[in-house]
Design an enzyme around this catalytic site. Structure first.
Site, PDB file in Angstrom:
ATOM      1  N   PRO A   1       1.535   4.072   1.707  1.00 23.13           N
ATOM      2  CA  PRO A   1       1.836   2.694   2.119  1.00 23.13           C
ATOM      3  C   PRO A   1       2.677   1.894   1.135  1.00 23.13           C
ATOM      4  O   PRO A   1       2.514   2.011  -0.080  1.00 23.13           O
ATOM      5  CB  PRO A   1       0.445   2.060   2.269  1.00 23.13           C
ATOM      6  CG  PRO A   1      -0.475   2.935   1.508  1.00 23.13           C
ATOM      7  CD  PRO A   1       0.096   4.323   1.578  1.00 23.13           C
ATOM      8  N   ASN A   2       3.559   1.116   1.724  1.00 22.99           N
ATOM      9  CA  ASN A   2       4.445   0.174   1.033  1.00 22.99           C
ATOM     10  C   ASN A   2       5.615   0.849   0.311  1.00 22.99           C
ATOM     11  O   ASN A   2       6.495   0.155  -0.196  1.00 22.99           O
ATOM     12  CB  ASN A   2       3.659  -0.715   0.044  1.00 22.99           C
ATOM     13  CG  ASN A   2       2.579  -1.511   0.750  1.00 22.99           C
ATOM     14  OD1 ASN A   2       2.866  -2.231   1.699  1.00 22.99           O
ATOM     15  ND2 ASN A   2       1.341  -1.365   0.323  1.00 22.99           N
TER      16      ASN A   2
ATOM     17  N   ASN B   1       2.981  11.045  -3.075  1.00 22.69           N
ATOM     18  CA  ASN B   1       2.707   9.755  -3.707  1.00 22.69           C
ATOM     19  C   ASN B   1       1.786   9.007  -2.747  1.00 22.69           C
ATOM     20  O   ASN B   1       2.235   8.427  -1.759  1.00 22.69           O
ATOM     21  CB  ASN B   1       3.990   8.964  -3.950  1.00 22.69           C
ATOM     22  CG  ASN B   1       3.704   7.686  -4.737  1.00 22.69           C
ATOM     23  OD1 ASN B   1       2.557   7.229  -4.789  1.00 22.69           O
ATOM     24  ND2 ASN B   1       4.726   7.100  -5.343  1.00 22.69           N
TER      25      ASN B   1
ATOM     26  N   ARG C   1      -1.517   0.026 -16.027  1.00 23.20           N
ATOM     27  CA  ARG C   1      -1.527  -1.153 -15.156  1.00 23.20           C
ATOM     28  C   ARG C   1      -2.965  -1.654 -14.947  1.00 23.20           C
ATOM     29  O   ARG C   1      -3.819  -1.423 -15.774  1.00 23.20           O
ATOM     30  CB  ARG C   1      -0.807  -0.807 -13.849  1.00 23.20           C
ATOM     31  CG  ARG C   1       0.648  -0.355 -14.095  1.00 23.20           C
ATOM     32  CD  ARG C   1       1.358   0.010 -12.819  1.00 23.20           C
ATOM     33  NE  ARG C   1       1.457  -1.150 -11.926  1.00 23.20           N
ATOM     34  CZ  ARG C   1       1.759  -1.064 -10.621  1.00 23.20           C
ATOM     35  NH1 ARG C   1       1.989   0.125 -10.079  1.00 23.20           N
ATOM     36  NH2 ARG C   1       1.831  -2.158  -9.885  1.00 23.20           N
TER      37      ARG C   1
ATOM     38  N   GLU D   1       0.540  15.386  -7.236  1.00 26.24           N
ATOM     39  CA  GLU D   1       0.403  13.933  -7.071  1.00 26.24           C
ATOM     40  C   GLU D   1       1.424  13.259  -7.984  1.00 26.24           C
ATOM     41  O   GLU D   1       1.507  13.584  -9.172  1.00 26.24           O
ATOM     42  CB  GLU D   1      -1.020  13.512  -7.472  1.00 26.24           C
ATOM     43  CG  GLU D   1      -1.253  12.009  -7.431  1.00 26.24           C
ATOM     44  CD  GLU D   1      -2.632  11.623  -7.983  1.00 26.24           C
ATOM     45  OE1 GLU D   1      -3.521  12.497  -8.076  1.00 26.24           O
ATOM     46  OE2 GLU D   1      -2.787  10.448  -8.351  1.00 26.24           O
TER      47      GLU D   1
ATOM     48  N   TYR E   1       8.943  -0.757  -9.784  1.00 27.45           N
ATOM     49  CA  TYR E   1       9.318   0.452  -9.049  1.00 27.45           C
ATOM     50  C   TYR E   1      10.824   0.730  -9.041  1.00 27.45           C
ATOM     51  O   TYR E   1      11.260   1.723  -8.463  1.00 27.45           O
ATOM     52  CB  TYR E   1       8.805   0.356  -7.604  1.00 27.45           C
ATOM     53  CG  TYR E   1       7.293   0.231  -7.535  1.00 27.45           C
ATOM     54  CD1 TYR E   1       6.484   1.281  -7.949  1.00 27.45           C
ATOM     55  CD2 TYR E   1       6.683  -0.934  -7.077  1.00 27.45           C
ATOM     56  CE1 TYR E   1       5.100   1.176  -7.911  1.00 27.45           C
ATOM     57  CE2 TYR E   1       5.300  -1.054  -7.030  1.00 27.45           C
ATOM     58  CZ  TYR E   1       4.513   0.005  -7.449  1.00 27.45           C
ATOM     59  OH  TYR E   1       3.146  -0.107  -7.413  1.00 27.45           O
TER      60      TYR E   1
ATOM     61  N   ARG F   1      10.659  -3.988  -3.238  1.00 25.75           N
ATOM     62  CA  ARG F   1       9.266  -4.238  -3.639  1.00 25.75           C
ATOM     63  C   ARG F   1       9.130  -4.148  -5.170  1.00 25.75           C
ATOM     64  O   ARG F   1       9.376  -3.090  -5.757  1.00 25.75           O
ATOM     65  CB  ARG F   1       8.369  -3.180  -2.993  1.00 25.75           C
ATOM     66  CG  ARG F   1       6.931  -3.218  -3.462  1.00 25.75           C
ATOM     67  CD  ARG F   1       6.184  -1.981  -3.014  1.00 25.75           C
ATOM     68  NE  ARG F   1       4.815  -2.022  -3.487  1.00 25.75           N
ATOM     69  CZ  ARG F   1       4.041  -0.951  -3.639  1.00 25.75           C
ATOM     70  NH1 ARG F   1       4.504   0.250  -3.321  1.00 25.75           N
ATOM     71  NH2 ARG F   1       2.821  -1.073  -4.087  1.00 25.75           N
TER      72      ARG F   1
ATOM     73  N   HIS G   1       3.468   9.491  -9.181  1.00 31.88           N
ATOM     74  CA  HIS G   1       3.552   8.035  -9.166  1.00 31.88           C
ATOM     75  C   HIS G   1       4.821   7.621  -9.890  1.00 31.88           C
ATOM     76  O   HIS G   1       5.185   8.209 -10.916  1.00 31.88           O
ATOM     77  CB  HIS G   1       2.333   7.405  -9.854  1.00 31.88           C
ATOM     78  CG  HIS G   1       1.056   7.770  -9.183  1.00 31.88           C
ATOM     79  ND1 HIS G   1       0.631   7.165  -8.020  1.00 31.88           N
ATOM     80  CD2 HIS G   1       0.142   8.725  -9.473  1.00 31.88           C
ATOM     81  CE1 HIS G   1      -0.509   7.723  -7.640  1.00 31.88           C
ATOM     82  NE2 HIS G   1      -0.822   8.680  -8.500  1.00 31.88           N
TER      83      HIS G   1
ATOM     84  N   ALA H   1      -1.313   3.175  -2.742  1.00 31.77           N
ATOM     85  CA  ALA H   1      -2.635   2.562  -2.952  1.00 31.77           C
ATOM     86  C   ALA H   1      -3.785   3.447  -2.464  1.00 31.77           C
ATOM     87  O   ALA H   1      -4.913   3.325  -2.961  1.00 31.77           O
ATOM     88  CB  ALA H   1      -2.695   1.192  -2.281  1.00 31.77           C
TER      89      ALA H   1
END
Ligand code: DQA
Length: 146
Positions: free
Chosen positions: A10-11, A73, A109, A100, A23, A18, A102, A76
């Protein structure tokens, strides 16, 4: 021809606009171009994005059935989706690589990003290198299949 699925949660369809300070200013089509430029000639990649947990899980099920390695990825979903983890565990059981990735380094963070429910069933995790996280994941999967 070896195929690798590059699945984005998502996103991530909003990459480019964004939170560019986190990012970057490159969008998903730019990621696809980068991966196509970096992949081995024989590798075929398919980049997908969804905001829908069920759709992402269906894509993982299909990857299990076709034994297709996945760069994921989870966005969230990383931090709380046990359903996605259970789907990812089926890749592990089937011996199909799952990396995985990111863009940011979640450990640098907010606290809630420090937990990944996916990492425990991933073959490996690459985070914090921007789009290069995906490039490194691609190289890792290609090297394993040589
Ligand atoms: C992310 C990190 C996650 O915490 C966040 O929810 C994302 C993107 C990354 O690529 O850095 O959406 O997975």
């Amino acid at each position: 021809m070896p195929r690798i699925l590059v699945l984005n949660g998502p996103n991530l369809g909003r990459l480019g606009s964004r939170e560019p300070d986190v990012y970057g200013d490159q969008d998903l089509p730019a990621l696809e171009r980068l991966l196509n430029a970096e992949k081995d000639a024989a590798t075929e990649i398919e980049v997908r994005q969804t905001d829908d947990e069920a759709e992402l899980i269906r894509w993982i099920h299909a990857a299990v059935d076709s034994a297709t390695p996945v760069i994921l990825n989870p966005a969230a979903f990383t931090h709380y989706s046990y359903a996605l983890r259970d789907a990812a565990a089926m890749l592990a059981t089937a011996g199909v690589p799952l990396v995985e990735v990111h863009i940011s380094n979640p450990h640098a963070r907010e606290q809630f990003r420090h937990t990944s429910v996916i990492s425990g069933v991933a073959t490996g995790v690459i985070a914090g290198f921007g789009f290069d996280s995906y490039v490194l994941a691609l190289a890792a999967i290609e090297r394993r299949s040589r």
